[in-house]
Design a protein around this motif. Structure first.
Motif, PDB file in Angstrom:
ATOM      1  N   ALA A  33       0.869  -1.172   0.000  1.00 40.66           N
ATOM      2  CA  ALA A  33       0.000   0.000   0.000  1.00 40.66           C
ATOM      3  C   ALA A  33       0.904   1.219   0.000  1.00 40.66           C
ATOM      4  N   VAL A  34       0.617   2.148  -0.890  1.00 41.89           N
ATOM      5  CA  VAL A  34       1.355   3.401  -0.968  1.00 41.89           C
ATOM      6  C   VAL A  34       0.387   4.520  -0.634  1.00 41.89           C
ATOM      7  N   PHE A  35       0.693   5.283   0.415  1.00 40.26           N
ATOM      8  CA  PHE A  35      -0.068   6.490   0.700  1.00 40.26           C
ATOM      9  C   PHE A  35       0.544   7.600  -0.133  1.00 40.26           C
ATOM     10  N   GLY A  61       3.702  10.232  -4.468  1.00 39.05           N
ATOM     11  CA  GLY A  61       3.163   8.898  -4.225  1.00 39.05           C
ATOM     12  C   GLY A  61       2.657   8.236  -5.490  1.00 39.05           C
ATOM     13  N   ARG A  62       2.028   9.022  -6.349  1.00 43.63           N
ATOM     14  CA  ARG A  62       1.527   8.492  -7.618  1.00 43.63           C
ATOM     15  C   ARG A  62       2.680   8.035  -8.489  1.00 43.63           C
ATOM     16  N   ILE A  63       3.723   8.825  -8.574  1.00 40.42           N
ATOM     17  CA  ILE A  63       4.894   8.461  -9.379  1.00 40.42           C
ATOM     18  C   ILE A  63       5.545   7.192  -8.836  1.00 40.42           C
ATOM     19  N   LEU A  64       5.675   7.106  -7.512  1.00 38.34           N
ATOM     20  CA  LEU A  64       6.247   5.910  -6.890  1.00 38.34           C
ATOM     21  C   LEU A  64       5.383   4.689  -7.187  1.00 38.34           C
ATOM     22  N   ALA A  65       4.057   4.816  -7.055  1.00 32.25           N
ATOM     23  CA  ALA A  65       3.155   3.696  -7.325  1.00 32.25           C
ATOM     24  C   ALA A  65       3.247   3.250  -8.781  1.00 32.25           C
ATOM     25  N   GLU A  66       3.358   4.189  -9.699  1.00 33.48           N
ATOM     26  CA  GLU A  66       3.515   3.844 -11.119  1.00 33.48           C
ATOM     27  C   GLU A  66       4.783   3.026 -11.330  1.00 33.48           C
ATOM     28  N   ARG A  67       5.866   3.454 -10.717  1.00 33.80           N
ATOM     29  CA  ARG A  67       7.145   2.746 -10.862  1.00 33.80           C
ATOM     30  C   ARG A  67       7.075   1.335 -10.260  1.00 33.80           C
ATOM     31  N   LEU A  68       6.477   1.244  -9.079  1.00 40.92           N
ATOM     32  CA  LEU A  68       6.338  -0.074  -8.444  1.00 40.92           C
ATOM     33  C   LEU A  68       5.472  -0.999  -9.286  1.00 40.92           C
ATOM     34  N   GLU A  69       4.418  -0.460  -9.869  1.00 49.53           N
ATOM     35  CA  GLU A  69       3.561  -1.270 -10.734  1.00 49.53           C
ATOM     36  C   GLU A  69       4.331  -1.747 -11.961  1.00 49.53           C
ATOM     37  N   GLN A  70       5.165  -0.895 -12.540  1.00 55.78           N
ATOM     38  CA  GLN A  70       5.988  -1.282 -13.692  1.00 55.78           C
ATOM     39  C   GLN A  70       6.929  -2.422 -13.329  1.00 55.78           C
ATOM     40  N   GLY A  74      -1.037  -4.021  -5.367  1.00 59.30           N
ATOM     41  CA  GLY A  74      -1.527  -3.490  -4.102  1.00 59.30           C
ATOM     42  C   GLY A  74      -2.400  -2.278  -4.304  1.00 59.30           C
ATOM     43  N   LEU A  75      -2.233  -1.301  -3.407  1.00 60.16           N
ATOM     44  CA  LEU A  75      -3.110  -0.145  -3.367  1.00 60.16           C
ATOM     45  C   LEU A  75      -2.340   1.161  -3.371  1.00 60.16           C
ATOM     46  N   LEU A  76      -2.891   2.157  -4.043  1.00 61.26           N
ATOM     47  CA  LEU A  76      -2.473   3.547  -3.893  1.00 61.26           C
ATOM     48  C   LEU A  76      -3.592   4.213  -3.113  1.00 61.26           C
ATOM     49  N   LEU A  77      -3.282   4.710  -1.930  1.00 56.66           N
ATOM     50  CA  LEU A  77      -4.278   5.316  -1.051  1.00 56.66           C
ATOM     51  C   LEU A  77      -4.111   6.830  -1.076  1.00 56.66           C
ATOM     52  N   VAL A  78      -5.142   7.513  -1.555  1.00 55.88           N
ATOM     53  CA  VAL A  78      -5.112   8.974  -1.675  1.00 55.88           C
ATOM     54  C   VAL A  78      -6.251   9.555  -0.836  1.00 55.88           C
ATOM     55  N   THR A 131      -8.116  12.301  -1.531  1.00 60.30           N
ATOM     56  CA  THR A 131      -9.193  12.982  -2.245  1.00 60.30           C
ATOM     57  C   THR A 131      -9.568  12.278  -3.551  1.00 60.30           C
ATOM     58  N   GLU A 132     -10.748  12.584  -4.024  1.00 67.55           N
ATOM     59  CA  GLU A 132     -11.191  12.068  -5.317  1.00 67.55           C
ATOM     60  C   GLU A 132     -10.308  12.611  -6.441  1.00 67.55           C
ATOM     61  N   TYR A 133      -9.799  13.826  -6.283  1.00 70.14           N
ATOM     62  CA  TYR A 133      -8.915  14.399  -7.299  1.00 70.14           C
ATOM     63  C   TYR A 133      -7.648  13.543  -7.442  1.00 70.14           C
ATOM     64  N   GLY A 134      -7.075  13.123  -6.314  1.00 69.58           N
ATOM     65  CA  GLY A 134      -5.908  12.247  -6.356  1.00 69.58           C
ATOM     66  C   GLY A 134      -6.218  10.934  -7.053  1.00 69.58           C
ATOM     67  N   ALA A 135      -7.407  10.391  -6.807  1.00 68.97           N
ATOM     68  CA  ALA A 135      -7.820   9.143  -7.465  1.00 68.97           C
ATOM     69  C   ALA A 135      -8.007   9.362  -8.958  1.00 68.97           C
ATOM     70  N   LEU A 136      -8.566  10.479  -9.332  1.00 63.04           N
ATOM     71  CA  LEU A 136      -8.788  10.802 -10.741  1.00 63.04           C
ATOM     72  C   LEU A 136      -7.469  10.873 -11.505  1.00 63.04           C
ATOM     73  N   LEU A 137      -6.434  11.394 -10.864  1.00 61.49           N
ATOM     74  CA  LEU A 137      -5.124  11.493 -11.516  1.00 61.49           C
ATOM     75  C   LEU A 137      -4.508  10.123 -11.793  1.00 61.49           C
ATOM     76  N   TRP A 138      -4.859   9.130 -10.986  1.00 59.24           N
ATOM     77  CA  TRP A 138      -4.301   7.787 -11.192  1.00 59.24           C
ATOM     78  C   TRP A 138      -4.768   7.238 -12.518  1.00 59.24           C
ATOM     79  N   GLY A 139      -6.069   7.148 -12.728  1.00 58.02           N
ATOM     80  CA  GLY A 139      -6.652   6.791 -14.012  1.00 58.02           C
ATOM     81  C   GLY A 139      -6.203   5.473 -14.623  1.00 58.02           C
TER      82      GLY A 139
END
Length: 107
Positions: free
Chosen positions: A7-9, A15-24, A29-33, A35-43
Motif C-alpha cells: 500500500a502506498v499512501f 506517491g503516484r509516481i512511486l506507485a507507477e514505478r512499483l507497478e511497472q 496493491g493499493l495507492l491510497l489517496v 481525495t477524489e482528485y488524487g484518485a482521478l489522476l491515477w486513471g
C-alpha cells in the motif's frame, strides 16, 4: 513479481509516481489517496495497483490492510501537507503497523 502486496499512501505527485514505478516492476496493491482528485489522476483502472480515495482512521486502515493482505506500506504523502493532518496520519499508520506486524516506511 511475487512478493508482499503493498500500500502506498500518496497524493497528486510523489506517491503516484512511486506507485507507477512499483507497478511497472510488477508489484500489486493499493495507492491510497485522500481525495477524489488524487484518485482521478491515477486513471489506471484494472492495473496491478488499485486506487482508493478517502482518509482512514486506524480501525478502517487495519481492516483494509488485513482484507487486502498488505505486507508493506510506504508513506509517500506530500511533505508540505497540513502539519496536523500529517502528524495524525503518521501516528495512525504506525500504530496500525504495530498492531498488524507489517512494515511501514516513510518515503
Amino acid at each position: 513479481m511475487s512478493g508482499p502486496r503493498l500500500a502506498v499512501f500518496g497524493g497528486t505527485t510523489e506517491g503516484r509516481i512511486l506507485a507507477e514505478r512499483l507497478e511497472q516492476e510488477g508489484f500489486q496493491g493499493l495507492l491510497l489517496v485522500a481525495t477524489e482528485y488524487g484518485a482521478l489522476l491515477w486513471g489506471q483502472e484494472g492495473a496491478g495497483i488499485q486506487v482508493r480515495a478517502g482518509r482512514l482512521e486506524q480501525d478502517a486502515m487495519e481492516a483494509l490492510f488485513l482484507g487486502e493482505k498488505i505486507g508493506l506500506v510506504i508513506d509517500a504523502t506530500h511533505p508540505y501537507a497540513v502539519r496536523a493532518t500529517v502528524e495524525h496520519h503518521h501516528l495512525v499508520l504506525f500504530r496500525a503497523s504495530e498492531e498488524l506486524f507489517f512494515r511501514a516506511f516513510r518515503y
